[in-house]
Write a protein that holds these residues in place. Structure first.
Motif, PDB file in Angstrom:
ATOM      1  N   MET A  21      37.952 -25.121  -6.207  1.00 49.27           N
ATOM      2  CA  MET A  21      36.827 -25.605  -5.239  1.00 49.27           C
ATOM      3  C   MET A  21      35.513 -24.855  -5.578  1.00 49.27           C
ATOM      4  SD  MET A  21      38.412 -27.040  -3.058  1.00 49.27           S
ATOM      5  CE  MET A  21      37.145 -27.500  -1.891  1.00 49.27           C
ATOM      6  N   GLU A  22      35.533 -23.812  -6.314  1.00 50.42           N
ATOM      7  CA  GLU A  22      34.278 -23.207  -6.649  1.00 50.42           C
ATOM      8  C   GLU A  22      33.618 -23.899  -7.705  1.00 50.42           C
ATOM      9  OE1 GLU A  22      32.969 -19.066  -9.246  1.00 50.42           O
ATOM     10  OE2 GLU A  22      34.379 -19.152  -7.748  1.00 50.42           O
ATOM     11  N   TYR A  23      34.645 -24.684  -8.547  1.00 54.26           N
ATOM     12  CA  TYR A  23      34.122 -25.542  -9.853  1.00 54.26           C
ATOM     13  C   TYR A  23      33.525 -26.727  -8.918  1.00 54.26           C
ATOM     14  CZ  TYR A  23      34.793 -28.981 -13.171  1.00 54.26           C
ATOM     15  OH  TYR A  23      34.611 -30.070 -14.223  1.00 54.26           O
ATOM     16  N   VAL A  24      34.024 -27.326  -8.175  1.00 55.94           N
ATOM     17  CA  VAL A  24      33.698 -28.452  -7.313  1.00 55.94           C
ATOM     18  C   VAL A  24      32.377 -28.342  -6.850  1.00 55.94           C
ATOM     19  CG1 VAL A  24      33.949 -30.410  -5.777  1.00 55.94           C
ATOM     20  CG2 VAL A  24      35.819 -29.617  -7.246  1.00 55.94           C
ATOM     21  N   SER A  25      32.262 -27.146  -5.996  1.00 57.27           N
ATOM     22  CA  SER A  25      31.145 -26.620  -5.344  1.00 57.27           C
ATOM     23  C   SER A  25      29.919 -26.693  -6.266  1.00 57.27           C
ATOM     24  CB  SER A  25      31.172 -25.588  -4.457  1.00 57.27           C
ATOM     25  OG  SER A  25      32.314 -25.619  -3.616  1.00 57.27           O
ATOM     26  N   GLY A  26      30.104 -25.928  -7.320  1.00 56.60           N
ATOM     27  CA  GLY A  26      29.143 -25.868  -8.454  1.00 56.60           C
ATOM     28  C   GLY A  26      28.587 -26.985  -8.846  1.00 56.60           C
ATOM     29  N   ILE A  27      29.440 -27.932  -9.112  1.00 56.88           N
ATOM     30  CA  ILE A  27      28.927 -29.245  -9.494  1.00 56.88           C
ATOM     31  C   ILE A  27      28.025 -30.031  -8.694  1.00 56.88           C
ATOM     32  CG2 ILE A  27      29.770 -31.558 -10.437  1.00 56.88           C
ATOM     33  CD1 ILE A  27      32.044 -30.470 -11.790  1.00 56.88           C
ATOM     34  N   ALA A  28      28.379 -29.915  -7.350  1.00 53.00           N
ATOM     35  CA  ALA A  28      27.666 -30.646  -6.155  1.00 53.00           C
ATOM     36  C   ALA A  28      26.494 -29.955  -5.979  1.00 53.00           C
ATOM     37  CB  ALA A  28      28.559 -30.330  -5.108  1.00 53.00           C
ATOM     38  N   SER A  29      26.236 -28.720  -6.175  1.00 48.60           N
ATOM     39  CA  SER A  29      24.736 -27.794  -6.132  1.00 48.60           C
ATOM     40  C   SER A  29      24.054 -28.437  -7.195  1.00 48.60           C
ATOM     41  CB  SER A  29      25.266 -26.491  -6.004  1.00 48.60           C
ATOM     42  OG  SER A  29      25.837 -25.859  -7.095  1.00 48.60           O
ATOM     43  N   ARG A  30      24.653 -28.465  -8.405  1.00 44.80           N
ATOM     44  CA  ARG A  30      23.857 -28.844  -9.417  1.00 44.80           C
ATOM     45  C   ARG A  30      23.182 -30.135  -9.501  1.00 44.80           C
ATOM     46  NH1 ARG A  30      27.540 -25.624 -12.557  1.00 44.80           N
ATOM     47  NH2 ARG A  30      28.787 -27.465 -12.901  1.00 44.80           N
ATOM     48  N   GLN A  84      20.287 -30.254  -7.059  1.00 46.16           N
ATOM     49  CA  GLN A  84      19.231 -29.895  -7.566  1.00 46.16           C
ATOM     50  C   GLN A  84      18.348 -30.731  -8.723  1.00 46.16           C
ATOM     51  OE1 GLN A  84      20.315 -26.350  -9.682  1.00 46.16           O
ATOM     52  NE2 GLN A  84      20.906 -25.272  -7.952  1.00 46.16           N
ATOM     53  N   ASN A  85      19.103 -31.667  -9.073  1.00 46.24           N
ATOM     54  CA  ASN A  85      18.489 -32.786 -10.108  1.00 46.24           C
ATOM     55  C   ASN A  85      19.073 -33.939  -9.644  1.00 46.24           C
ATOM     56  OD1 ASN A  85      17.236 -30.927 -12.218  1.00 46.24           O
ATOM     57  ND2 ASN A  85      19.490 -29.939 -12.271  1.00 46.24           N
ATOM     58  N   PRO A  86      18.895 -34.750  -8.494  1.00 49.46           N
ATOM     59  CA  PRO A  86      19.374 -36.051  -8.050  1.00 49.46           C
ATOM     60  C   PRO A  86      18.982 -36.756  -8.677  1.00 49.46           C
ATOM     61  CG  PRO A  86      17.750 -35.270  -6.616  1.00 49.46           C
ATOM     62  CD  PRO A  86      17.858 -34.098  -7.410  1.00 49.46           C
ATOM     63  N   GLY A  87      17.937 -37.151  -9.531  1.00 51.07           N
ATOM     64  CA  GLY A  87      17.500 -38.336 -10.187  1.00 51.07           C
ATOM     65  C   GLY A  87      17.938 -38.361 -11.633  1.00 51.07           C
ATOM     66  N   THR A  88      18.905 -37.454 -12.116  1.00 48.86           N
ATOM     67  CA  THR A  88      19.408 -37.541 -13.561  1.00 48.86           C
ATOM     68  C   THR A  88      20.640 -38.499 -13.415  1.00 48.86           C
ATOM     69  OG1 THR A  88      20.618 -35.508 -13.305  1.00 48.86           O
ATOM     70  CG2 THR A  88      18.265 -35.271 -14.153  1.00 48.86           C
ATOM     71  N   ALA A  89      21.167 -38.742 -14.811  1.00 45.22           N
ATOM     72  CA  ALA A  89      22.421 -39.594 -14.756  1.00 45.22           C
ATOM     73  C   ALA A  89      23.497 -38.470 -14.519  1.00 45.22           C
ATOM     74  CB  ALA A  89      22.324 -39.962 -16.220  1.00 45.22           C
ATOM     75  N   ALA A  90      23.542 -37.217 -14.740  1.00 46.28           N
ATOM     76  CA  ALA A  90      24.524 -36.240 -14.657  1.00 46.28           C
ATOM     77  C   ALA A  90      25.009 -36.255 -13.384  1.00 46.28           C
ATOM     78  CB  ALA A  90      24.091 -34.863 -15.126  1.00 46.28           C
ATOM     79  N   ALA A  91      23.979 -36.386 -12.063  1.00 47.37           N
ATOM     80  CA  ALA A  91      24.480 -36.496 -10.883  1.00 47.37           C
ATOM     81  C   ALA A  91      25.148 -37.523 -10.366  1.00 47.37           C
ATOM     82  CB  ALA A  91      22.924 -36.755  -9.952  1.00 47.37           C
TER      83      ALA A  91
END
Length: 523
Positions: A167-176, A179-186
């Motif tokens: 869950m901590e892993y998933v939350s960290g990915i969601a927060s990142r 922070q960068n909604p316009g990148t392909a990584a999102a």
């Protein structure tokens, strides 16, 4: 009986200070109206002005108080100051008036349309609380996610392992990604490695119920029931009047005023008149103060039916005055034409009815600023001598070539045009005037002339007919069917087009209404 506004200077000076004067009157009226609508009562407090250092007396202070802010205890009245919140006792010189809607059974109790709607208000409140709780609840919004305990996830930086680490892993990915909604990584999905046999046991349980989906509809139904209970039209209570919301719908129908607004204004006016206005006039030395009363002028907010056409008929038959007609259409005294303009307009209408009047040099000079040069008549011969009596009549050059040599007597130039030609020509006139009216009806004016025919808009909408090119722009594209009418009735196309165009131009230039008799003379 009310007979209209008074000219008494003292009465006007006193009423100018009612409800604290123009500076605070609007806010006081709003507070009184809300208290009248909801609890059904309002207290109006008048505190006498104190003397200033210059020896002058300050204006009285007016305060509107809710019934919960006024208390009577121990034979003493007290109230909570709305500006400071400090409780104050009523001074001997203070004037406290209670304006209320009596309860039908216990009449010293206040009543209002909101009291029967209290159960509906509770439903609306609970529906809103339910929606707010579901929005705030993480459990209700996201449900439950069950993970098999046999799944082993890698340890995170915080030291969390197992399901907590995942869950901590998933939350960290969601927060990142936030922070960068316009990148392909999102847009890349979250990836995790688990044993294949553990994929199916992973379950997500949604805690939403069918009732959650119906709460919004229940709240909307409660608002509708509340609107039907209040002392105001349904569309006003729900915040929308026709296509305008409650910010733009400042005008009300006369029936709405009579049913909902007038009772409040009458109660306030009676209370202020009896306990403040007439005693004030008496102290000022006004004779017979009982002749006067306070009332509200509601002409600016009441939207009455359009009576323009009826009043126009009455005005044309000399049954109402010019002042009454101007007041109906909202024309102020500053827009009244002077006597010279009136005479010129009358002269222009007379020339339209009888074009021969323009032969008079004085008339032409007044209307156009120059004299109109007239060519000698077609029947005149050189030297100014009249033709011989036995001379053959001049051939009518306006006739079609096919009929120049055999024109029957009934179609001579001096004969009146037939009625069916007049009727057909009127359609050309109405078409041209309708085009002109459509071009005058700009976007800001739409909705103001709903009862006016399109071919009569040029008589209602102001414009400068003498401005260069205005009439040409209004008539652009008109008279396109004149040739068909001329061909159907055996008339010269160019001549008929000129006659109709001249007639419509005169109507637009002089802002004169169409008249069939005048059109007949033009033809």
């Amino acid at each position: 009986m009310p007979t209209g506004p008074t000219d008494n200077a003292q009465a006007q000076a006193a009423v100018a200070r009612a409800l604290g004067g123009a500076a605070v009157r609007a806010q006081l009226q709003y507070t009184m109206a809300v208290n009248w609508q909801v609890p059904g009562e309002v207290f109006v407090l008048v505190r006498p002005g104190t003397a200033t250092r210059r020896g002058e007396t300050a204006p009285d202070e007016w305060v509107a108080l809710s019934g919960t802010e006024v208390d009577y205890s121990g034979a003493r009245w007290s109230y909570k100051d709305p500006m400071t919140g400090v409780k104050r006792n009523l001074a001997p010189d203070d004037l406290l008036m209670r304006v209320w809607s009596p309860h039908p059974r216990i009449q010293y109790h206040a009543d209002s349309a909101v009291r029967p709607a209290l159960p509906v208000l509770r439903e609306i409140e609970k529906a809103s609380q339910n929606i707010a709780a579901r929005l705030d609840s993480r459990l209700a919004g996201n449900g439950l996610l069950f993970l098999p305990e046999e799944i082993d996830f890698p340890e995170q930086e915080s030291g969390a392992t197992g399901a907590a680490g995942f869950m901590e892993y998933v939350s960290g990915i969601a927060s990142r990604s936030l922070q960068n909604p316009g990148t392909a990584a999102a847009q890349v999905p979250v990836m995790a490695q688990i044993p294949a046999e553990m994929i199916d046991p992973i379950k997500h349980i949604d805690l939403a119920t069918d009732f959650d989906a119906s709460v919004v509809a229940l709240r909307a139904d409660g608002i509708r029931r509340l609107a039907e209970s209040l002392d105001m039209p349904n569309e006003v209570a729900t915040g929308s009047t026709a296509d305008a919301n409650h910010w733009g719908a400042w005008q009300v129908e006369e029936s709405t005023y009579k049913i909902y607004i007038e009772p409040l204004l009458d109660r306030l006016g009676d209370a202020l008149t009896t306990h403040w206005y007439r005693p004030t006039l008496k102290r000022m030395g006004v004779t017979d103060p009982d002749r006067y009363r306070l009332a509200w002028n509601t002409s600016e907010i009441i939207q009455r039916p359009n009576r323009t056409e009826d009043l126009k008929w009455l005005h044309e038959h000399d049954l109402i005055s010019d002042d009454a007609m101007r007041a109906e259409v909202g024309v102020g005294d500053d827009d009244i034409p002077d006597e010279e303009q009136i005479q010129l307009r009358r002269l222009a209408r007379a020339v339209v009815a009888a074009p021969s009047l323009a032969d008079d040099p004085r008339v032409a000079q007044l209307l156009f600023g120059f004299e109109i040069a007239r060519t000698p008549a077609a029947t005149q011969i050189e030297g100014g001598q009249p033709p011989r009596r036995d001379a053959p009549p001049a051939q009518d050059q306006r006739a079609l070539p096919a009929t120049q040599n055999n024109q029957p007597p009934q179609l001579a130039a001096s004969a009146a045009p037939p009625e069916h030609l007049i009727a057909a020509t009127e359609l050309l006139v109405f078409d041209a005037l309708s085009r002109a009216g459509g071009r005058l009806l700009k976007a800001p004016l739409r909705g103001q002339f709903g009862s006016v025919a399109k071919h009569e808009l040029y008589l209602k909408i102001p414009y400068d007919p003498h401005d260069e090119g205005v009439v040409d722009r209004l008539l652009e594209g008109s008279f396109q069917f004149t040739g068909h009418v001329a061909e159907a009735f055996g008339r010269d196309r160019e001549q008929l087009s000129t006659q109709v165009e001249e007639y419509v131009t005169v109507l637009l230039t002089t802002r004169t209404a169409h008249d069939r008799a005048t059109l007949r003379r033009f033809l």
